[in-house]
Design an enzyme around this catalytic site. Structure first.
Site, PDB file in Angstrom:
ATOM      1  N   PRO A   1       0.786  -1.243   0.000  1.00 30.10           N
ATOM      2  CA  PRO A   1       0.000   0.000   0.000  1.00 30.10           C
ATOM      3  C   PRO A   1       0.818   1.293   0.000  1.00 30.10           C
ATOM      4  O   PRO A   1       0.245   2.362  -0.171  1.00 30.10           O
ATOM      5  CB  PRO A   1      -0.825  -0.111   1.287  1.00 30.10           C
TER       6      PRO A   1
ATOM      7  N   ASP B   1       0.768   1.927 -11.631  1.00 29.35           N
ATOM      8  CA  ASP B   1      -0.476   2.617 -11.320  1.00 29.35           C
ATOM      9  C   ASP B   1      -0.225   3.842 -10.459  1.00 29.35           C
ATOM     10  O   ASP B   1       0.841   4.013  -9.885  1.00 29.35           O
ATOM     11  CB  ASP B   1      -1.394   1.676 -10.514  1.00 29.35           C
TER      12      ASP B   1
ATOM     13  N   LYS C   1      -4.819   5.772 -12.909  1.00 26.72           N
ATOM     14  CA  LYS C   1      -6.221   6.125 -13.124  1.00 26.72           C
ATOM     15  C   LYS C   1      -6.734   6.802 -11.871  1.00 26.72           C
ATOM     16  O   LYS C   1      -6.349   6.467 -10.774  1.00 26.72           O
ATOM     17  CB  LYS C   1      -7.053   4.868 -13.385  1.00 26.72           C
TER      18      LYS C   1
ATOM     19  N   ASP D   1      -2.129  -5.676  -3.396  1.00 30.13           N
ATOM     20  CA  ASP D   1      -2.025  -6.993  -4.012  1.00 30.13           C
ATOM     21  C   ASP D   1      -2.711  -6.905  -5.376  1.00 30.13           C
ATOM     22  O   ASP D   1      -3.877  -6.494  -5.431  1.00 30.13           O
ATOM     23  CB  ASP D   1      -2.745  -8.014  -3.119  1.00 30.13           C
TER      24      ASP D   1
ATOM     25  N   MET E   1     -12.596   1.180  -1.844  1.00 30.14           N
ATOM     26  CA  MET E   1     -13.310   2.123  -2.720  1.00 30.14           C
ATOM     27  C   MET E   1     -14.681   2.474  -2.140  1.00 30.14           C
ATOM     28  O   MET E   1     -15.673   2.525  -2.862  1.00 30.14           O
ATOM     29  CB  MET E   1     -13.445   1.536  -4.133  1.00 30.14           C
TER      30      MET E   1
HETATM   31  N1  SAH Z   1      -4.948  -3.824  -5.109  1.00 29.61           N
HETATM   32  C1  SAH Z   1      -5.155  -2.884  -4.036  1.00 29.61           C
HETATM   33  C2  SAH Z   1      -6.555  -2.327  -4.062  1.00 29.61           C
HETATM   34  C3  SAH Z   1      -6.841  -1.467  -5.288  1.00 29.61           C
HETATM   35  S1  SAH Z   1      -8.480  -0.809  -5.297  1.00 29.61           S
HETATM   36  C4  SAH Z   1      -4.841  -3.558  -2.691  1.00 29.61           C
HETATM   37  O1  SAH Z   1      -4.705  -4.782  -2.645  1.00 29.61           O
HETATM   38  O2  SAH Z   1      -4.696  -2.849  -1.692  1.00 29.61           O
HETATM   39  C5  SAH Z   1      -8.208   0.823  -4.683  1.00 29.61           C
HETATM   40  C6  SAH Z   1      -8.688   0.941  -3.252  1.00 29.61           C
HETATM   41  O3  SAH Z   1      -7.801   0.250  -2.397  1.00 29.61           O
HETATM   42  C7  SAH Z   1      -8.737   2.342  -2.720  1.00 29.61           C
HETATM   43  O4  SAH Z   1      -9.930   3.004  -3.090  1.00 29.61           O
HETATM   44  C8  SAH Z   1      -8.685   2.093  -1.227  1.00 29.61           C
HETATM   45  O5  SAH Z   1      -9.934   1.640  -0.743  1.00 29.61           O
HETATM   46  C9  SAH Z   1      -7.721   0.912  -1.154  1.00 29.61           C
HETATM   47  N2  SAH Z   1      -6.321   1.348  -0.997  1.00 29.61           N
HETATM   48  C10 SAH Z   1      -5.292   1.077  -1.796  1.00 29.61           C
HETATM   49  N3  SAH Z   1      -4.143   1.608  -1.325  1.00 29.61           N
HETATM   50  C11 SAH Z   1      -4.467   2.222  -0.184  1.00 29.61           C
HETATM   51  C12 SAH Z   1      -3.739   2.964   0.801  1.00 29.61           C
HETATM   52  N4  SAH Z   1      -2.418   3.164   0.695  1.00 29.61           N
HETATM   53  N5  SAH Z   1      -4.423   3.451   1.844  1.00 29.61           N
HETATM   54  C13 SAH Z   1      -5.738   3.244   1.993  1.00 29.61           C
HETATM   55  N6  SAH Z   1      -6.479   2.563   1.104  1.00 29.61           N
HETATM   56  C14 SAH Z   1      -5.860   2.053   0.040  1.00 29.61           C
END
Ligand code: SAH
Length: 257
Positions: A21, A44, A66, A99, A179
């Site tokens: 993250p 991304d 995006k 992930d 999200m």
């Molecule tokens: N593949 C990513 C999720 C992508 S969808 C994962 O596994 O974490 C995008 C959403 O993921 C965001 O809207 C939020 O809800 C969450 N997200 C991703 N990175 C984040 C972060 N650093 N802090 C908080 N929420 C995060």
């Protein structure tokens, strides 16, 4: 996975890589090695700056970031870029936040590669929910409390996503909602309609594992207000309150940031 034997040996498999993250601490050793060996990194918007800084300067970077709703680079274009780069025969890393297998549109990109008989591998990363739970000092599952953990999205291709609200509204249930900021009022309304208690604890964790991480504890009745306070990406841990000690430590960090 693609049948590797059907491919020309000169085309290395595309590596779908989880960046975690945000913080470099949450990158796997395998991911670091792969970034160092890459020739092209297609990344991304959600990939953290600390992770981006670990990509060697000679590696070509392609930003396909995006914005939440309304993509700036369409998924179709991303698929085309991925295929084009893979066909060049270079070592391609497709770097995704968290992930890649969780709300990462991985299946669509794999399908595009498969259509060209291109091989791929997946190296998972830490998903936002795992790191958010750690930040509030809590596990995602607790013996004697929740027998399952739901991973939900607040919106899907049709708009606000419908879920098994009745199941989630039962006392003790836990969900990590991705999200979910824009659909916070909808989620709250549905859960209350299906009998969830307004005082059900929840925690929004914003900018997980970044310098500007913020923890917003509250209850289901506060959800829209908490969501409107967040500017950055946030994950909603429904059914989980932070441990007091975690909050104290977080506030000290926030004050320093
Ligand atoms: N593949 C990513 C999720 C992508 S969808 C994962 O596994 O974490 C995008 C959403 O993921 C965001 O809207 C939020 O809800 C969450 N997200 C991703 N990175 C984040 C972060 N650093 N802090 C908080 N929420 C995060």
């Amino acid at each position: 996975m693609t049948d590797l034997h059907s491919l020309p040996p000169s085309v290395p498999p595309v590596l779908f890589l989880g960046a975690g993250p945000g913080a470099a601490d949450h990158l796997t050793l395998g991911a670091l090695r792969a970034l160092e060996a890459a020739e092209v990194v297609i990344h991304d918007r959600l990939v953290g700056d600390e992770v981006m800084a670990l990509i060697p300067p000679h590696v070509q970077r392609i930003d396909v970031g995006k914005e939440g709703f309304g993509p700036s680079v369409s998924q179709k274009e991303i698929n085309q870029i991925l295929v084009r780069e893979a066909l060049s025969g270079q070592r391609i890393v497709r770097l995704k936040g968290g992930d890649p297998g969780i709300f990462g549109r991985l299946d669509e990109e794999i399908t595009a590669l498969e259509a060209h008989r291109l091989a791929y591998r997946i190296l998972p990363g830490l998903t936002a929910a795992s790191v958010a739970a750690a930040a509030i000092g809590q596990p995602l599952t607790r013996r004697g409390q929740n027998k399952s953990l739901r991973i939900l999205t607040g919106h899907d291709m049709a708009g606000f996503a419908e879920q098994d609200w009745r199941g989630l509204a039962r006392q003790g249930e836990v969900a990590a909602i991705y999200m979910g900021k824009k659909s916070a009022r909808f989620i709250q309304g549905r859960l209350l309609m299906y009998g969830a208690r307004p005082e059900t604890p929840l925690t929004l964790v914003e900018n997980v594992s970044r310098a500007d991480q913020r923890i917003h504890p509250g209850t289901l009745s506060d959800l829209p207000g908490l969501a409107s306070c967040c500017d950055g990406p946030a994950v909603i841990l429904f059914g989980i309150a932070p441990r007091d000690a975690a909050i104290t430590i977080a506030r000290i960090h926030e004050a320093k940031a």
